[in-house]
Design a protein around this motif. Structure first.
Motif, short mmCIF file in Angstrom:
data_model
loop_
_atom_site.label_atom_id
_atom_site.label_comp_id
_atom_site.label_asym_id
_atom_site.label_seq_id
_atom_site.Cartn_x
_atom_site.Cartn_y
_atom_site.Cartn_z
N LEU A 152 0.83 -1.21 0.00
CA LEU A 152 0.00 0.00 0.00
C LEU A 152 0.86 1.26 0.00
CD1 LEU A 152 -2.98 0.95 0.23
CD2 LEU A 152 -2.60 1.12 2.69
N ALA A 153 1.94 1.23 0.79
CA ALA A 153 2.81 2.41 0.88
C ALA A 153 3.48 2.68 -0.46
CB ALA A 153 3.86 2.20 1.96
N VAL A 212 9.94 5.93 -0.44
CA VAL A 212 9.16 5.04 0.43
C VAL A 212 10.00 3.90 1.00
CG1 VAL A 212 7.17 3.51 0.56
CG2 VAL A 212 7.05 5.57 -0.82
N PRO A 265 13.28 4.80 3.48
CA PRO A 265 12.94 5.19 4.85
C PRO A 265 12.31 4.04 5.65
CG PRO A 265 12.13 6.82 3.31
CD PRO A 265 12.64 5.68 2.50
N TYR A 266 11.53 3.22 4.97
CA TYR A 266 10.91 2.11 5.70
C TYR A 266 11.93 1.14 6.23
CZ TYR A 266 5.87 2.56 5.40
OH TYR A 266 4.58 2.95 5.60
N GLY A 295 13.58 7.77 16.04
CA GLY A 295 12.85 8.71 16.87
C GLY A 295 11.64 9.34 16.21
N ASP A 296 11.87 10.14 15.18
CA ASP A 296 10.76 10.90 14.62
C ASP A 296 10.05 10.15 13.51
OD1 ASP A 296 9.14 13.22 14.49
OD2 ASP A 296 10.13 13.69 12.60
N ARG A 297 10.84 9.33 12.80
CA ARG A 297 10.23 8.72 11.63
C ARG A 297 9.69 7.32 11.93
NH1 ARG A 297 14.37 9.79 6.89
NH2 ARG A 297 15.41 8.20 8.09
N ALA A 298 9.74 6.96 13.21
CA ALA A 298 9.28 5.62 13.57
C ALA A 298 7.89 5.39 12.99
CB ALA A 298 9.24 5.48 15.07
N LEU A 299 7.66 4.18 12.58
CA LEU A 299 6.39 3.88 11.94
C LEU A 299 5.54 3.07 12.90
CD1 LEU A 299 8.18 2.69 8.74
CD2 LEU A 299 7.11 4.90 9.04
N PRO A 300 4.61 3.70 13.58
CA PRO A 300 3.80 2.95 14.52
C PRO A 300 2.99 1.89 13.78
CG PRO A 300 3.22 5.29 14.53
CD PRO A 300 4.18 5.07 13.42
N ARG A 337 -1.07 1.93 12.01
CA ARG A 337 -1.58 3.28 11.90
C ARG A 337 -1.29 3.79 10.51
NH1 ARG A 337 -0.17 8.48 15.34
NH2 ARG A 337 -2.01 8.64 16.62
N GLY A 338 -2.16 3.47 9.60
CA GLY A 338 -1.98 3.95 8.24
C GLY A 338 -0.77 3.34 7.57
N VAL A 339 -0.25 2.27 8.16
CA VAL A 339 0.91 1.64 7.54
C VAL A 339 0.46 0.38 6.82
CG1 VAL A 339 3.13 0.59 7.92
CG2 VAL A 339 2.46 2.57 9.25
#
Lengths: 270, 408
Positions: B282-283, B301, B304-305, B398-403, B406-408
């Protein structure tokens, strides 16, 4: 590895709505996955600058139809598309069609929000930069314009350089809408865009869709009849890969021609 | 236990409350207590072993530590002569003329691993992205199989190949070309002695910190560019001298590093392949549906993943590189007398030093103790770099963590 047998059948001169910018026409569209035929010759002409809802029971081929329009089946091995799809009079599966350019004109929103793992601002600006439709200097204006357009600006203006994954699901979906709109598409394909969202955000997005349809052709797949009733100008009712009825929304909901449509609208099937 | 409970419930007719809590109604049953005890034993074994090994190493290394003190950071190692009058220092007696300076070996360990990883990570990630995005599916399996086979090649085979086949090739072809090319570059600091490189490296670090600061908005864009330029110049000044000058051996630091890279690639690539496979479709479709190319999708995409995962994998590879012994022992030349003048010369790593020295010094207790000290340094380097890597991963994540979910 990807074999596609595309026969353009009689699309030399599209008449009426289909050749207007944003007009979408599908002729005798068959989609096969391996030996399974998912769509059995679908033909419809979607009005430009209107909202057309594609409804039908689960597995009837709604999403398959939608994904044929911007050639999303290309990357799935085993998928074959025959028949023709035209956008603005141009054959989507014709020779020499640049898929990249097609997808710039035909935006898509998915069932669940799928923002890039990049900053909020980059989510909006990356595609326009890649397509060269915006210059480096125009980026911040473009970002602000489209975030305002979807009503997300006030919520994110102080964290444009932060990750979008801290936003709520609805906000993420709005960001994806902004990202799509930033390319100024002529056609917007929405694949159950609100199925994972709360009622408030759903209402907000439905309002946006109505508002956008003044300048964009919207095709929205939904399993939610009430939603189709609220936003659609036309309704295409699919069952088992074939068109049952394609009619103006009012007709479809109040006086459908087909017995199966009547059953579906009244909730007896579906 | 569920079965047990069902049976018990079946036996109790009606809702009549039992006067005393039945066995199945207590919070802990015997089964649970046993499970807990067994898992506690098995769970604590690895920790206990680590502590035990550490304790043994520290205790065994004590004589050498007392004998040498800060001399461990000297540049000369010699086990001394066991048959002459012993040298006594701080009450510890060692072989005649024994000196335990490990600095060249520590640097050798760090440099070979750094070069190996610096090559292996981009090669693995780039290779895997090419493989998964552009190579047809039917060919992917074959290449994946080859990668896994490469991971299974014993390191002694890598060592043999490195010293007998690859080393001579390096000596004849690659190293002379490399030193020629790098030596032919306009020198930025021709008047500086090679030792000044370390000062430059310090400057490079400061420049790097400057860049980090500017990323966080504390410096302006122009300052950011300036610090990038300073970083490159200083890094060049610090690193380039080590890549110029005479080529004198088929083995040496560079050959060892390259073979090490080859050994680490399959480890990193195999995991990266799994990471890339698990990037949500999907991403990627979100990017493709906007008319972005495969290349742009990979950059925007996929990378970063997988970035955090790749860092974690690199850390694994780093552990392997630091500890790799037999291939290094074969290839690197095992010279313990000073820091090599460039990477085309023989050197040593801590592990190759231990492997190469142990056999000759088993009689000399203090020498063996010194080897344990070397092992301790290796362990410390390994633990420190592991901790450092974890910190980096945490910062990146830290900031780019992919919970999840949640939309992932």
């Amino acid at each position: 590895m990807l074999t596609r047998a595309v026969g353009s059948i009689g699309v030399g001169s599209q008449v009426g709505a289909a050749s207007v910018p944003g007009g979408v026409a599908v002729r005798d569209l068959h989609v096969l996955y391996r030996a399974n035929e998912l769509l059995h010759g679908v033909s419809s002409t979607f009005r430009p600058n209107a909202v057309s809802a594609i409804v039908g029971p689960t597995g009837c081929g709604k999403t398959t139809l939608l994904r044929s329009i911007n050639r999303m089946h290309d990357s799935t091995p085993g998928m074959r598309v025959t028949g023709s799809v035209t956008v603005g009079g141009e054959d989507v599966y014709g020779r020499g069609v640049v898929v990249r350019g097609l997808r710039r004109k035909v935006g898509m929103l998915f069932q669940r929000a799928n923002p890039f793992p990049q900053s909020i601002a980059d989510n909006v600006s990356l595609a326009p930069l890649a397509h060269g439709t915006v210059s480096r200097h125009g980026v911040s204006a473009l970002v602000e314009e489209h975030l305002r357009l979807v009503g997300l600006w006030d919520a994110v203006k102080d964290r444009l350089d932060r990750s979008p994954f801290h936003l709520s699901g609805g906000q993420q979906q709005l960001l994806c809408l902004a990202r799509t709109l930033a390319l100024s598409p002529e056609v917007l394909l929405l694949d159950e865009p609100t199925s994972a969202l709360d009622p408030d955000t759903t209402e907000h997005i439905e309002g946006l869709i109505k508002q956008l349809s003044a300048r964009v052709t919207v095709l929205v797949v939904t399993h939610n009849l009430a939603q189709a009733n609220r936003i659609a100008d036309d309704v295409l009712f699919l069952m088992a890969g074939s068109v049952v009825e394609f009619a103006p929304a009012q007709t479809f909901f109040q006086n459908p021609a087909d017995e199966r449509s009547r059953a579906y609208v009244s909730g007896r099937i579906g | 236990m569920i079965l047990l409970r069902r049976r018990a419930e079946g036996r109790t007719p009606g809702p009549a409350p039992a006067p005393r809590a039945a066995r199945h109604e207590r919070d802990t049953t015997i089964g649970e207590a046993v499970t807990r005890a067994v898992t506690a034993v098995f769970g604590s074994v690895p920790t206990a072993l680590l502590i035990f090994i550490l304790a043994v190493m520290v205790v065994t290394a004590v004589p050498a530590i007392l004998f040498t003190g800060t001399g461990f950071f000297g540049t000369y190692f010699s086990p001394g002569n066991y048959y002459l009058a012993p040298t006594v220092h701080n009450g510890i007696s060692a072989s005649h003329g024994a000196v335990f300076g490990f600095l060249p070996e520590m640097l050798g360990t760090l440099v070979t691993s750094a070069i190996a990883l610096g090559l292996a990570v981009p090669i693995s990630v780039g290779g895997v992205l090419t493989l998964t995005e552009w190579v047809p599916r039917w060919a992917q399996g074959g290449v994946g199989l080859l990668l896994e086979l490469l991971a299974g090649v014993p390191s002694v085979v890598f060592g043999l190949w490195g010293v007998l086949t690859f080393g001579p090739f390096m000596l004849r072809t690659v190293s002379p070309a490399l030193t020629g090319i790098i030596g032919g570059f306009p020198w930025l600091f021709p008047w500086l002695p090679q030792g000044a490189a370390w000062v430059l490296l310090g400057a490079a670090l400061i420049a790097f910190i400057g860049i980090r600061a500017s990323v966080h908005g504390r410096l302006r864009r122009r300052a950011r560019w300036l610090s990038v330029i300073v970083l490159f110049i200083t890094l060049w000044g610090a690193v380039a001298p080590w890549f110029t000058g005479e080529v004198n051996t088929a083995g040496g630091v560079l050959t060892a590093s390259l073979v090490l890279a080859l050994m680490v690639v399959p480890i990193i690539a195999a995991t990266t392949r799994e990471l890339v496979r698990h990037v949500p479709v999907l991403a990627k479709e979100g990017s493709l549906a906007l008319g972005m190319t495969k290349h742009e999708t990979a950059r925007v995409v996929t990378l970063p993943y997988i970035s955090t995962g790749v860092l974690a994998t690199a850390l694994l590879g780093w552990g392997r590189a630091i500890g790799e012994t037999i291939a290094m022992f074969f290839i690197i030349g095992n010279i313990f007398t000073g820091i090599p003048v460039n990477i085309y010369h023989s050197g040593a790593t801590l592990s190759s030093l231990i492997a190469g020295t142990l056999d000759g010094v088993l009689q000399a207790k203090t020498d063996v103790s010194a080897l344990f000290a070397a092992g301790l340094f290796l362990l410390v380097i390994s633990l420190l770099s592991n901790l450092g890597g974890r910190l980096i991963i945490r910062r990146v994540a830290g900031d780019r963590a992919l919970p999840v979910g949640r939309g992932v």
